[in-house]
Design a protein around this motif. Structure first.
Motif: not given
Length: 399
Positions: A103-118
Motif C-alpha cells: 500500500q501507499r498513501v500520501s498526506t496533503l501538501s505543506f509549503i516549505l518557505v525558503v528565505e533567500s540568503a544574503a
C-alpha cells in the motif's frame, strides 16, 4: 568541532483536510533543520503502524525532483532539510508518502518557505536527489572502506597455499619411447607431480608423469614427438627416418603421400595408354597388306621382325615393363593387433611409404612410422592406450 544543534519544527499533516501548513527555513542550510510531522485523519492524530516506511517528496524550481527517506520516531515522520531542499529560495510544495509492502498513501501538501540568503552560494549545484539511492551508494562506499581497512590489517591473508598445477620441464635426461612407467634418476626433478610434462630438446619427444615423487621415485611415460620428421631411436642406419601423420596425408601439397598419389595417377594414365595400343591380330602385316588403301613397295623384307625381334616379343616386353611399373607401388588393406599405442606391420621386399587408420572419425590416427632394426615397421597411433585390432591402408614401394 562539535555539531550544531538542530532546529526542529513540529507540524501536523492530514490525509484528507488541507491544514495550510507552512514551514520557514533558510537558503543553503544543510542538515541543521528538521521537521517532525504527526499524521492525522480528518483532524485526529493516528498511530503509525509498525512496518510502515516514509519518504518526503518535493519538486524544485529547476524542474528536478527530490525523494528522501525519512525516519519514524515517537510516531512522528522526521524530515531532515538538506542542501538540495534549501537550494532555491521561494515557496515549495512538499508532501509525505507512507508505504507498506502493498500500500501507499500520501498526506496533503505543506509549503516549505525558503528565505533567500544574503549572499548567493554559487558553489552549490542543483541536481536530482534520490536519497534512497544515495544511501545505498554510501553503504557501498562504507563497505569498500571497511574491506580496505581489514585488508591492511591482514584479515584476508588466506589459508595455506594449495597444490600447484602441472608444469613443463625441458632437458635431455628423460629419453626413449617406452610407454610403460619408467623412473629416470638423472632427471634432476625433485618435485614431480602427476600430469607434469617433460620435453626432450634433442629428440623432440614428450613425456608425462604418472607417479609423483623426486627423481628416484617419479615415473614417466612417452606421449609423442613434436618434430614433424625426426631421428628415431628405432633407426640404426644413416638416411632412415620416421614419417609423421602430416607427411602421410595425400591431401597436403608436397607431402610424401601427395607425391606418391601423383605417381599412382601417372601409372593409371600409362595403363590407359597401353590399353589403346593396336593388337597384333589387327596390325598390318604381309598377309593383309594387299587389302589396305595404301601405297606399298613390292618388296619390304621380313615384316614379321623389327631389328631381329618379332612383333610378338616386342609386345610381350612392353606389357611386362608396364606391369613392373604398376607393381612398384601398391596399396593394401592391412589388419593388425596393437600393443598399447603401436602396431607392427611388414611386407617382404617392400618399403612402407604411408599408413592410415580406417575410421569414420578423427580419432586414433597414425602419427608416426618407425622402421625397426629387424626391417619391420612400427605404427604409432595417437590416443590409443590399450590393445585392439585395427585396420590400416598401407602403401608399399617395391624394393
Amino acid at each position: 568541532m562539535s555539531d550544531i544543534n538542530i532546529s526542529n519544527t513540529d507540524i501536523v499533516l492530514d490525509l484528507y483536510n488541507n491544514n495550510f501548513v507552512e514551514v520557514t527555513s533558510k537558503q543553503y542550510d544543510k542538515s541543521t533543520r528538521t521537521i517532525s510531522a504527526l499524521i492525522s485523519e480528518y483532524g485526529k492524530v493516528i498511530q503509525i503502524p509498525n512496518g510502515v516506511t516514509a519518504q518526503v517528496r518535493m519538486k524544485k524550481p529547476d524542474g528536478k525532483g527530490i525523494i528522501k527517506d525519512c525516519t519514524i520516531s515517537n510516531n512522528k515522520i522526521v524530515i531532515v532539510e538538506d542542501e538540495q531542499m534549501l537550494l532555491f529560495a521561494g515557496r515549495h510544495k512538499v508532501d509525505v508518502v507512507l508505504f507498506t509492502d502493498t500500500q501507499r498513501v500520501s498526506t496533503l501538501s505543506f509549503i516549505l518557505v525558503v528565505e533567500s540568503a544574503a549572499v548567493s552560494d554559487e558553489d552549490v549545484l542543483s541536481s536530482n536527489e534520490y536519497s534512497a539511492l544515495d544511501k545505498a551508494l554510501k553503504d557501498c562506499r562504507d563497505t569498500v572502506a571497511d574491506i580496505n581497512r581489514r585488508l591492511e590489517a591482514g584479515e584476508f591473508n588466506g589459508g595455506p597455499p594449495g597444490t600447484r598445477g602441472s608444469q613443463w620441464t625441458q632437458g635431455t635426461s628423460i629419453t626413449g619411447t617406452d610407454t610403460s612407467p619408467t623412473v629416470f634418476n638423472a632427471s634432476g626433478i625433485s618435485d614431480a607431480l602427476v600430469n607434469d610434462c617433460y620435453f626432450n630438446t634433442a629428440t623432440g619427444n614428450t613425456y608425462r608423469c604418472v607417479s609423483a615423487g623426486d627423481a628416484s621415485q617419479a615415473k614417466w611415460v612417452y606421449t609423442g614427438c613434436l618434430k614433424s620428421i625426426s631421428n628415431s631411436s628405432a633407426i640404426t642406419e644413416e638416411g632412415q627416418y620416421s614419417i609423421d601423420a602430416v607427411q602421410a596425408n595425400p591431401s597436403i601439397e608436397g607431402t610424401l603421400a601427395n607425391k606418391q598419389e601423383r605417381i599412382n595417377e601417372s601409372l593409371t594414365q600409362l595403363n590407359t595408354n597401353l590399353a589403346l595400343k593396336q593388337d597384333a591380330s589387327t596390325a598390318i602385316n604381309t598377309s593383309n597388306i594387299g587389302s589396305q588403301s595404301v601405297n606399298y613397295a613390292t618388296s619390304a623384307g621380313n615384316a614379321g621382325t623389327v631389328g631381329g625381334y618379332s612383333i610378338a616379343d616386342i609386345q610381350t616386353d612392353a606389357q611386362s615393363r608396364a606391369d613392373a611399373k604398376q607393381e612398384k607401388l601398391i596399396m593394401e588393406l592391412y589388419t593388425a593387433s596393437t600393443d598399447g599405442n603401436y602396431a607392427i606391420v611388414n611386407k617382404s621386399g617392400y618399403t612402407l611409404i604411408s599408413a592410415h587408420t580406417v575410421r569414420d572419425d578423427s580419432g586414433y590416427f597414425v602419427k608416426g612410422i618407425n622402421k625397426r632394426n629387424d626391417g619391420r615397421y612400427t605404427l604409432i597411433i595417437d590416443g590409443l592406450t590399450s590393445s585392439a585390432t585395427m585396420s590400416f591402408w598401407l602403401t608399399w614401394a617395391k624394393e
